[in-house]
Design an enzyme around this catalytic site. Structure first.
Site, short mmCIF file in Angstrom:
data_model
loop_
_atom_site.label_atom_id
_atom_site.label_comp_id
_atom_site.label_asym_id
_atom_site.label_seq_id
_atom_site.Cartn_x
_atom_site.Cartn_y
_atom_site.Cartn_z
CE LYS A 53 -74.03 -28.85 45.32
NZ LYS A 53 -73.26 -27.84 44.58
CD GLN A 97 -71.36 -27.22 41.54
OE1 GLN A 97 -72.39 -27.67 42.03
NE2 GLN A 97 -70.32 -26.87 42.28
CG ASP A 120 -74.77 -21.64 45.85
OD1 ASP A 120 -74.52 -22.47 46.74
OD2 ASP A 120 -74.35 -21.72 44.68
#
Ligand code: NAP
Length: 285
Positions: A53, A97, A120
């Protein structure tokens, strides 16, 4: 006739080219999309995802922050960081994460992220807006699945789509998005009876179950589109999908491989979401 392979790697590159151009135009107006990624603990796979990322941010010209916290970080410490990032004007997307260490409740963290920065797409507000069809940030993997189907020129309207798997992060949202594209959707899960009878009727089959090579040619209607979301690490270290690609491609129509299928789309859609969030934050369309 040999099945067409839908390359997520190639489609991802096309989308990234578009994103790059838009970022340059934004920068010319004095804006830069910013993504903050938070990693707690030492999970090796998570470290790889976070590095990817970070690299995507660098390649596309985003501002990026990576916060690597120790495995014994408390929930309060993590929530304090999320609160700080929520208030930062140069950050438009926040990604914590998953999975998190056991002392931290995932739901508390997801709920604490500002829905406008929830790139997300896991916050209940974004999930609810997806359900009712309002503007939201879409979860990355399901959005990637739809984008791949669209960019391959496959019509979804009026088609029978069968989704195997009903998780909150893949199966449920992908089913909602297929329905939004006017497909008629059947959802299957571990308690579905006679599943093959259903999958054999699918014009579009999306598989997200987490079992290596589970779906072979016998599940597939000749010519059906097959999208394999599965990512399973085999004992020999290789990555395998939920679909037995070699068998499936003998009967299917366009089909995604693993690796090189849905996987690369997920990070690309994360970058797209961050761009969308940045645009909205600056009142741009
Ligand atoms: P999950 O939360 O474990 O959910 C699995 C789903 O599959 C559940 O709904 C389960 O049914 C269903 N299922 C399990 N065994 C089944 C069977 N034999 N027949 C029918 N349905 C069955 O998994 P997930 O998070 O959705 O992930 C699914 C796969 O996608 C995994 O391989 C994961 O690594 C991969 N994935 C890839 C990406 C990417 O970027 N490419 C992103 C996310 C996930 P029940 O609900 O009845 O238990």
């Amino acid at each position: 006739m040999a099945a067409t392979i839908i390359s997520g790697t190639q489609i991802s590159q096309e989308i990234r080219q578009d994103i790059k151009q838009e970022v340059e135009a934004m920068k010319a107006q004095g804006f830069q999309p910013g993504l903050a990624v938070v990693l707690v603990g030492d999970d090796p796979a998570s470290h790889v995802y976070v590095r990817n990322k970070e690299k995507a941010c660098h390649d596309l010209g985003y501002y990026s922050e990576v916060h690597r916290l120790s495995a014994d970080t408390s929930q309060e410490e993590l929530l304090a960081l999320v609160d700080k990032l929520n208030k930062q004007d140069n950050i438009h997307g926040i990604l914590v994460q998953l999975p998190l260490p056991k002392q931290i409740e995932e739901k508390a963290v997801i709920d604490a992220i500002s829905p406008q920065k929830d790139v997300d797409g896991f916050h209940p507000i974004n999930v609810g807006n997806l359900m009712i069809g309002d503007e939201s940030l879409l979860p990355c993997t399901p959005a990637g699945v739809i984008e791949m189907i669209k960019r391959t020129g496959i019509e979804m309207s009026g088609k029978h789509a069968v989704v195997i798997g009903r998780s909150n992060i893949v199966g449920k949202p992908v089913s909602m998005l297929l329905q939004r594209e006017n497909a008629t959707v059947t959802m299957c899960h571990s308690r579905t009876a006679n599943m093959k009878e259903l999958t054999q009727q699918a014009d579009i089959l999306v598989v997200a179950i987490g079992r290596a090579n589970f779906v072979d040619a016998s599940f597939i209607k000749p010519g059906a589109v097959v999208i394999d979301v599965g990512m399973n690490r085999l004992d020999n270290g290789k990555l395998a999908g939920d679909v037995d690609f070699e068998s499936a491609k003998e009967v299917s129509g366009p089909i995604t491989p693993v690796p090189g299928g849905v996987g690369p789309m997920t990070i690309t859609m994360l970058m797209k979401n961050t761009l969308v969030a940045a645009r909205r934050a600056h009142g741009l369309k």
